[in-house]
Design a protein around this motif. Structure first.
Motif, short mmCIF file in Angstrom:
data_model
loop_
_atom_site.label_atom_id
_atom_site.label_comp_id
_atom_site.label_asym_id
_atom_site.label_seq_id
_atom_site.Cartn_x
_atom_site.Cartn_y
_atom_site.Cartn_z
N PRO A 80 -60.67 -28.55 70.21
CA PRO A 80 -62.03 -28.83 70.42
C PRO A 80 -62.69 -28.19 68.80
N VAL A 81 -63.71 -29.16 68.48
CA VAL A 81 -63.91 -28.28 67.02
C VAL A 81 -65.26 -28.60 67.46
N THR A 82 -66.19 -27.89 68.02
CA THR A 82 -67.78 -27.64 68.23
C THR A 82 -68.87 -27.70 67.21
N ALA A 83 -70.22 -27.87 67.25
CA ALA A 83 -71.32 -27.78 66.93
C ALA A 83 -71.49 -26.39 66.34
N PRO A 84 -71.17 -25.64 65.48
CA PRO A 84 -72.20 -24.29 65.06
C PRO A 84 -73.50 -24.18 65.25
N LEU A 85 -74.70 -25.19 65.31
CA LEU A 85 -75.60 -25.52 65.97
C LEU A 85 -76.18 -26.59 66.34
N PRO A 86 -77.93 -26.28 66.34
CA PRO A 86 -77.86 -27.81 66.79
C PRO A 86 -78.36 -28.56 65.58
N GLY A 87 -78.34 -30.26 65.72
CA GLY A 87 -78.93 -31.06 64.38
C GLY A 87 -78.99 -32.38 64.04
N ASN A 88 -78.65 -33.29 62.64
CA ASN A 88 -78.00 -34.35 62.88
C ASN A 88 -76.92 -34.38 62.43
N LEU B 289 -69.80 -32.92 58.21
CA LEU B 289 -71.65 -31.89 57.66
C LEU B 289 -72.83 -32.38 59.13
N ILE B 290 -73.42 -31.32 59.21
CA ILE B 290 -74.40 -31.61 60.29
C ILE B 290 -76.49 -30.99 59.27
N GLU B 291 -76.85 -31.86 59.22
CA GLU B 291 -78.19 -31.22 59.28
C GLU B 291 -78.90 -30.92 59.95
N ALA B 292 -79.53 -29.73 59.60
CA ALA B 292 -80.49 -28.82 60.82
C ALA B 292 -81.46 -28.00 59.63
N MET B 293 -82.64 -27.92 59.72
CA MET B 293 -83.45 -27.70 59.18
C MET B 293 -83.47 -27.81 57.70
N LYS B 294 -84.01 -29.68 57.90
CA LYS B 294 -83.11 -29.49 56.61
C LYS B 294 -82.76 -29.39 54.91
N MET B 295 -81.01 -28.45 56.07
CA MET B 295 -79.90 -27.83 55.28
C MET B 295 -78.74 -28.24 55.87
N GLN C 248 -59.41 -36.98 68.63
CA GLN C 248 -60.72 -38.28 69.16
C GLN C 248 -61.82 -37.82 68.02
N ILE C 249 -62.35 -38.24 67.87
CA ILE C 249 -63.41 -38.42 67.48
C ILE C 249 -64.99 -38.86 67.91
N LEU C 250 -65.59 -37.54 68.49
CA LEU C 250 -67.06 -37.79 69.94
C LEU C 250 -68.60 -37.95 69.36
N ALA C 251 -68.79 -37.55 67.90
CA ALA C 251 -69.57 -37.50 67.12
C ALA C 251 -69.93 -38.76 66.08
N GLN C 252 -70.44 -39.08 65.97
CA GLN C 252 -71.19 -40.82 65.46
C GLN C 252 -71.54 -39.73 64.42
N LYS C 253 -72.27 -40.80 63.11
CA LYS C 253 -72.84 -40.41 61.75
C LYS C 253 -74.75 -40.46 62.97
N MET D 13 -77.23 -36.69 67.10
CA MET D 13 -77.94 -35.58 67.39
C MET D 13 -76.75 -34.85 68.16
N VAL D 14 -76.69 -33.43 67.24
CA VAL D 14 -75.50 -33.02 68.56
C VAL D 14 -75.86 -30.53 69.08
N ALA D 15 -75.70 -30.43 69.61
CA ALA D 15 -76.38 -29.03 70.20
C ALA D 15 -75.10 -28.48 69.97
#
Length: 126
Positions: free
Chosen positions: A60-68, A88-94, A108-113, A116-118
């Motif tokens: 599994p490849v997980t989100a390192p931080l919450p974002g969009n 690419l994940i946007e967090a705090m405008k970065m 398998q791809i679980l995240a979609q454009k 929001m991910v945690a």
């Protein structure tokens, strides 16, 4: 002015005059009686929640931080190399890049454009 303060199951009645507090009374707190439950109204049949995608074996490849999620750079079945940009994940405008931890095939791809991910949410499986 008189105040009632409840701390750890004990209620204290305190009187404050001219900036000085004086304890008037102390007693055990009594829990309020439960309110009578309202009569149950008929409930309309709710639609069944969408089934979660079945778990796929792999890394599994997980989100390192919450974002969009701004963009998913790979597709299912695509071969990836270790260190390749996956999401690419946007967090705090970065923009934050998520890279492949190992060589493999995207199973398998679980995240979609736009999602929001945690922190720790699985984005995809290699």
């Amino acid at each position: 002015m008189k105040y009632k303060i409840t701390l750890k199951g004990r209620t204290y009645e305190v009187e404050v005059e001219h900036g000085e507090a004086m304890l008037v009374d102390e007693y055990d707190a009594i829990a309020p009686a439960p309110a009578a439950a309202p009569a149950a109204a008929p409930v309309a049949a709710a639609s069944a929640p969408a089934a979660a995608p079945a778990a796929v074996a792999g890394t599994p490849v997980t989100a390192p931080l919450p974002g969009n999620v701004l963009e998913v750079k790979v597709k299912p079945g695509e071969n990836v190399k270790s260190g390749q940009l996956l999401v690419l994940i946007e967090a705090m405008k970065m923009e934050n890049e998520v890279f492949a931890p190992a060589d493999g095939v995207v199973k398998q791809i679980l995240a979609q454009k736009g999602a929001m991910v945690a922190t720790g949410d699985t984005l995809l499986v290699i």
